[in-house]
Design a protein around this motif. Structure first.
Motif, mmCIF file in Angstrom:
data_model
loop_
_atom_site.group_PDB
_atom_site.id
_atom_site.type_symbol
_atom_site.label_atom_id
_atom_site.label_comp_id
_atom_site.label_asym_id
_atom_site.label_seq_id
_atom_site.Cartn_x
_atom_site.Cartn_y
_atom_site.Cartn_z
ATOM 1 N N TYR A 11 18.653 -0.163 52.512
ATOM 2 C CA TYR A 11 17.520 1.076 52.378
ATOM 3 C C TYR A 11 16.178 0.261 51.973
ATOM 4 C CZ TYR A 11 20.173 1.887 48.105
ATOM 5 O OH TYR A 11 20.846 1.365 46.830
ATOM 6 N N ASP A 12 15.371 1.244 52.221
ATOM 7 C CA ASP A 12 14.172 0.527 51.913
ATOM 8 C C ASP A 12 13.388 1.267 49.916
ATOM 9 O OD1 ASP A 12 11.971 -0.694 52.094
ATOM 10 O OD2 ASP A 12 10.551 0.523 53.732
ATOM 11 N N LEU A 13 13.048 0.091 49.154
ATOM 12 C CA LEU A 13 12.148 0.144 48.097
ATOM 13 C C LEU A 13 10.796 0.123 48.217
ATOM 14 C CD1 LEU A 13 14.943 -1.193 46.110
ATOM 15 C CD2 LEU A 13 14.807 1.206 46.425
ATOM 16 N N THR A 14 9.887 0.283 47.645
ATOM 17 C CA THR A 14 8.964 0.049 46.959
ATOM 18 C C THR A 14 8.730 -1.131 46.388
ATOM 19 O OG1 THR A 14 8.158 1.171 45.118
ATOM 20 C CG2 THR A 14 7.859 2.219 47.516
ATOM 21 N N VAL A 15 7.539 -2.147 46.559
ATOM 22 C CA VAL A 15 7.159 -3.073 45.776
ATOM 23 C C VAL A 15 7.506 -3.234 44.694
ATOM 24 C CG1 VAL A 15 5.875 -4.762 45.581
ATOM 25 C CG2 VAL A 15 6.076 -4.704 47.514
ATOM 26 N N ARG A 16 6.992 -2.428 43.926
ATOM 27 C CA ARG A 16 6.764 -1.490 42.447
ATOM 28 C C ARG A 16 8.831 -1.830 42.118
ATOM 29 N NH1 ARG A 16 2.451 1.127 40.221
ATOM 30 N NH2 ARG A 16 3.193 2.714 42.490
ATOM 31 N N GLU A 17 9.261 -1.080 42.558
ATOM 32 C CA GLU A 17 10.503 -0.292 42.553
ATOM 33 C C GLU A 17 11.536 -1.917 42.478
ATOM 34 O OE1 GLU A 17 11.345 4.525 44.428
ATOM 35 O OE2 GLU A 17 11.897 2.329 45.500
ATOM 36 N N VAL A 18 11.168 -2.908 43.533
ATOM 37 C CA VAL A 18 11.722 -4.306 44.051
ATOM 38 C C VAL A 18 11.842 -4.658 42.394
ATOM 39 C CG1 VAL A 18 12.449 -6.605 45.184
ATOM 40 C CG2 VAL A 18 12.160 -3.760 46.257
ATOM 41 N N ALA A 20 11.681 2.121 29.987
ATOM 42 C CA ALA A 20 10.670 1.691 28.532
ATOM 43 C C ALA A 20 9.133 1.007 28.554
ATOM 44 C CB ALA A 20 11.033 1.320 26.492
ATOM 45 N N ASP A 21 7.776 1.550 28.545
ATOM 46 C CA ASP A 21 6.871 1.342 28.279
ATOM 47 C C ASP A 21 6.725 -0.416 28.516
ATOM 48 O OD1 ASP A 21 5.843 3.705 28.590
ATOM 49 O OD2 ASP A 21 4.893 3.331 26.437
ATOM 50 N N GLU A 22 7.478 -1.363 27.612
ATOM 51 C CA GLU A 22 7.169 -2.261 27.742
ATOM 52 C C GLU A 22 7.923 -3.237 28.891
ATOM 53 O OE1 GLU A 22 10.099 -4.693 24.986
ATOM 54 O OE2 GLU A 22 9.415 -6.355 26.178
ATOM 55 N N ASP A 23 9.026 -2.437 30.067
ATOM 56 C CA ASP A 23 9.664 -2.549 31.094
ATOM 57 C C ASP A 23 8.596 -2.592 32.168
ATOM 58 O OD1 ASP A 23 12.348 -3.403 30.156
ATOM 59 O OD2 ASP A 23 12.222 -0.944 29.821
ATOM 60 N N LEU A 24 8.081 -1.826 31.845
ATOM 61 C CA LEU A 24 6.786 -0.903 32.628
ATOM 62 C C LEU A 24 5.351 -2.361 33.295
ATOM 63 C CD1 LEU A 24 6.379 3.010 33.366
ATOM 64 C CD2 LEU A 24 7.824 1.104 34.127
ATOM 65 N N GLU A 25 5.210 -2.319 31.618
ATOM 66 C CA GLU A 25 4.192 -3.564 31.193
ATOM 67 C C GLU A 25 4.689 -5.020 31.588
ATOM 68 O OE1 GLU A 25 0.584 -4.880 30.524
ATOM 69 O OE2 GLU A 25 1.587 -3.071 30.995
ATOM 70 N N VAL A 48 6.401 -5.447 34.292
ATOM 71 C CA VAL A 48 6.409 -5.751 35.769
ATOM 72 C C VAL A 48 5.227 -5.853 36.066
ATOM 73 C CG1 VAL A 48 6.978 -3.782 37.351
ATOM 74 C CG2 VAL A 48 9.181 -3.724 36.107
ATOM 75 N N ARG A 49 4.512 -4.962 35.303
ATOM 76 C CA ARG A 49 2.827 -5.127 35.748
ATOM 77 C C ARG A 49 2.249 -5.848 35.697
ATOM 78 N NH1 ARG A 49 -2.159 -5.090 35.347
ATOM 79 N NH2 ARG A 49 -1.369 -5.765 33.194
ATOM 80 N N ALA A 50 2.971 -7.090 35.536
ATOM 81 C CA ALA A 50 2.026 -8.630 35.012
ATOM 82 C C ALA A 50 2.858 -9.213 35.813
ATOM 83 C CB ALA A 50 2.637 -9.155 33.353
ATOM 84 N N ALA A 51 4.546 -8.974 35.777
ATOM 85 C CA ALA A 51 5.088 -10.036 37.068
ATOM 86 C C ALA A 51 4.059 -9.917 38.218
ATOM 87 C CB ALA A 51 6.635 -9.729 36.688
ATOM 88 N N MET A 52 3.434 -8.201 38.530
ATOM 89 C CA MET A 52 3.436 -8.172 39.599
ATOM 90 C C MET A 52 1.843 -8.940 39.574
ATOM 91 S SD MET A 52 4.484 -4.580 40.582
ATOM 92 C CE MET A 52 2.878 -3.867 41.620
ATOM 93 N N ALA A 53 1.101 -8.918 38.986
ATOM 94 C CA ALA A 53 -0.021 -9.527 38.740
ATOM 95 C C ALA A 53 0.107 -11.078 38.911
ATOM 96 C CB ALA A 53 -0.441 -8.851 37.474
ATOM 97 N N ALA A 54 0.955 -12.098 38.307
ATOM 98 C CA ALA A 54 0.986 -12.869 38.381
ATOM 99 C C ALA A 54 1.045 -13.468 40.094
ATOM 100 C CB ALA A 54 2.402 -13.242 38.009
#
Lengths: 280, 368
Positions: free
Chosen positions: A93-100, A116-121, A123-129
């Motif tokens: 079933y579909d998930l957004t890019v961020r959820e994946v 936690a905030d660290e997890d989100l950070e 994730v953000r860095a991984a997407m930026a990479a």
């Protein structure tokens, strides 16, 4: 104290119930190396990667990760140190890019608290990479093959691994995306010191993007070394049953391979066929 | 120009209602679902053979808690109806609805199958077979307000799931696909054994009606004490289920993928199976086999809140509770004093709602 290798396999045997498997694998990958695993279909590349991830357990021999026994590590500990980029990823079933990408944080998340905030950070860095920061809300299943591959890579990076395993990461990509993906992998290795081990099919691209090639055939390592030592007409003929010419890449000096003249057999067959064509 | 085409490409053509954001907690949708549940509870308590006004309901409730809100303006029977019949029944429906919807999410997520429902790995046939045998052969004993049929159904459902789990475990590993197949087989075999016991048992024709009523399902809280047993199981079960959200999310990428992401899949699968079986068993003991709800509620909520299980689990519990309270109210009001099978109304309410949302979202059901 000497630096312990990233991962080390000693005399590893593994057999599937069908009898197919790996035999007597000795392999030592130092930290910071960038290694391609090559070999024909069914030579055991994926099996080798799964053994290194602890998804399969060797029948004989030992695998140690940074000096400790891989089999003794919990799934959580493995996931925080070793990440795998699978060949492809289909979601039921579909998930957004961020959820994946956030799935990469699974081993860090607590059962009842949210990320936690660290997890989100992370994730953000991984997407930026992987240059997907602006696509976080898009549905994964609507992405192109190249974008999906980058999402999967970002998911693996979100695990903050020290060893990155990739299973034919460019298999279904066009030339442009192949180069982008391989450049990205090289960048992660060079700039972040991530140890990279990837199975590959394309010998020339492997020679371009990896420092060390490991050639598998029927579950055994038949060659291991820099591209110049592995991509040789005799080894390639022995393993793939194809005659090749190996030249030097004009700009980079690395081995560059193409089909050998006796591949004329193929061409002449085609000419014969066209001569026989009644309308010519 | 290039910039323009790029940004146009980035807007998904037909977004579901809520997809953006990190929100584990989407206040809006949870508030809406809670209000819906409270309204459903209120309607459920008001409606019936005797209609009670909201003011009377409040007064009676406060009086029973020892707080007086003015003189007694209602008949004594109203108080009995409210406290001993309506309230247990409506709360029972809410608990059963929440349990079935939660178990539905658990099994759909674990088995990665959109057709999975709470009964899929053995509960329906295990509970059905045990209840049939109990109706045909056991005396109507009672423990904590539970009759022999309810107890047999609970135990039968759990035993069937344990059997399925044992069958699906190979070399200490339990694969969700094997679990699904073993569940289908055990359900089929036990289902026919239930039919066989009806055929073989002499005098069964006199009790057939009772068997079929049970199999069709319907809320039956005969004794408020039943809620004291079932309630804690379901409430604790829903909380523990929420904690499985992380692993269920990881299972999106497949069994091997979930292991690679750090999930101890064998342990998690066992936990989810047992949790789903407890929730379903507790629900079945006061409701028989209510179909469709546990299947469709997770799908409805998936369209509303997305597929992140940590959002989907609580939302489904609230939505399932509200849907079953409304369906149960309709089932006992429309042809009162006769009672219609509640399954008719879960299907009539849930089916069109699901289809509406499905079409509204275009081709996407959230699954593929």
């Amino acid at each position: 104290m000497a630096v312990r290798p990233a991962i080390r396999l000693d005399g590893v045997h593994f057999t599937y119930p069908s009898g197919f498997g790996l035999a007597g694998i000795d392999l030592c990958i130092e930290r910071g190396e960038r290694v391609a695993i090559l070999g024909p279909n069914g030579s055991g590349k994926t099996t080798l990667l799964k053994l290194m991830l602890g998804l399969l357990h060797p029948g004989q021999g030992t695998i140690s990760f940074e000096g400790s026994d891989l089999g003794g590590m919990s799934r959580m500990a493995v996931a925080r140190a070793i990440a795998m980029v699978p060949q492809e990823l289909l979601l039921p079933y579909d998930l957004t890019v961020r959820e994946v990408v956030l799935l990469g944080r699974t081993s860090y998340l607590s059962r009842y608290r949210g990320p936690a905030d660290e997890d989100l950070e992370v994730v953000r860095a991984a997407m930026a990479a992987v240059d997907l920061l602006s696509s976080g809300g898009r549905p994964y299943n609507e992405l192109s093959g190249g974008e999906r591959q980058r999402v999967i890579l970002a998911m693996a990076l979100a695990q903050q691994p020290r060893l990155l395993l990739l299973d034919e990461p460019i298999r279904s990509l066009d030339l442009n995306h192949q180069i982008r993906m391989l450049s990205l992998i090289r960048e992660l290795n060079v700039k972040r010191g991530l140890t990279v081990l990837s199975s590959m099919h394309d010998l020339n691209l492997s020679s371009l993007y990896f420092d060390r090639l490991v050639l598998l055939s029927s579950g055994r390592i038949v060659a291991d070394g820099p591209p110049g030592e592995v991509i040789r007409p005799d080894t390639i003929h022995e393993v793939f049953g194809v005659s090749v010419l190996v030249a030097r890449h004009p700009g980079l000096g690395i081995p560059w391979m193409t089909l050998a003249p006796d591949a004329r057999d193929l061409l002449s067959t085609r000419e014969d066929a066209s001569e026989a064509h009644p309308y010519r | 120009m290039r910039q323009h085409s790029r940004s146009a490409h980035e807007i998904p053509p037909c977004p579901p209602l809520i997809k953006e954001g990190w929100g584990d907690f989407l206040p809006g949708i949870y508030v809406a679902l809670s209000v819906l549940l409270l309204l459903a509870l209120l309607i459920g308590i008001m409606q019936g053979a005797v209609t009670l006004s909201p003011v009377t309901i409040l007064k009676i409730l406060f009086r029973s808690a020892g707080i007086s809100l003015g003189p007694v303006t209602w008949q004594g029977a109203d108080e009995t109806i409210l406290l001993e019949i309506r309230l247990p029944r409506v709360l029972g429906a809410a608990l059963v609805g929440a349990a079935l919807a939660t178990a539905g999410v658990l099994f759909q997520g674990l088995l990665r199958n959109p057709l999975a429902d709470p009964y899929i790995i053995g509960t329906s046939a295990g509970a059905g077979f045990a209840a049939t045998v109990a109706i045909l052969m056991l005396p109507p004993a009672s423990i904590l307000g539970f009759g022999s049929v309810a107890l047999s159904a609970f135990v039968g459902g759990l035993l069937a799931v344990l059997l399925v789990y044992r069958l699906a475990r190979v070399d200490g590993r339990c694969s969700p696909v094997t679990l699904l197949l073993a569940g289908v087989v055990v359900n089929a075999v036990l289902g026919y054994l239930g039919s066989l016991s009806i055929v073989l048992f002499e005098g069964s024709e006199f009790r057939l009606r009772q068997v079929f009523t049970w199999l069709m399902g319907g809320i039956a809280v005969n004794d408020p004490r039943q809620l004291l047993a079932v309630g804690p199981i379901i409430v604790v079960g829903i909380i523990v289920a929420y904690g499985c959200g992380v692993s269920l999310n990881a299972l999106t990428v497949g069994e091997e993928g979930a292991r690679a992401l750090g999930v101890d899949l064998d342990r998690e699968a066992r936990r989810i199976v047992m949790l789903g079986a407890m929730l379903t068993g507790a629900a079945v003991s006061i409701s028989g086999l209510i179909g469709f709800l546990g299947l469709v509620v997770p799908h409805i909520l998936r369209l509303l809140v997305g597929s992140d299980h940590r959002r989907l689990l609580p939302a489904s519990a609230l939505g399932g509770a509200a849907l079953l309270v409304l369906a149960d109210t309709a089932a006992r009001s429309i042809a009162a004093p006769a009672e219609l099978p509640v399954g008719i109304f879960t299907a009539l309410l849930g089916g069109p709602l699901f289809l509406f949302l499905l079409r509204r979202n275009g081709k996407e059901s959230g699954w593929r």
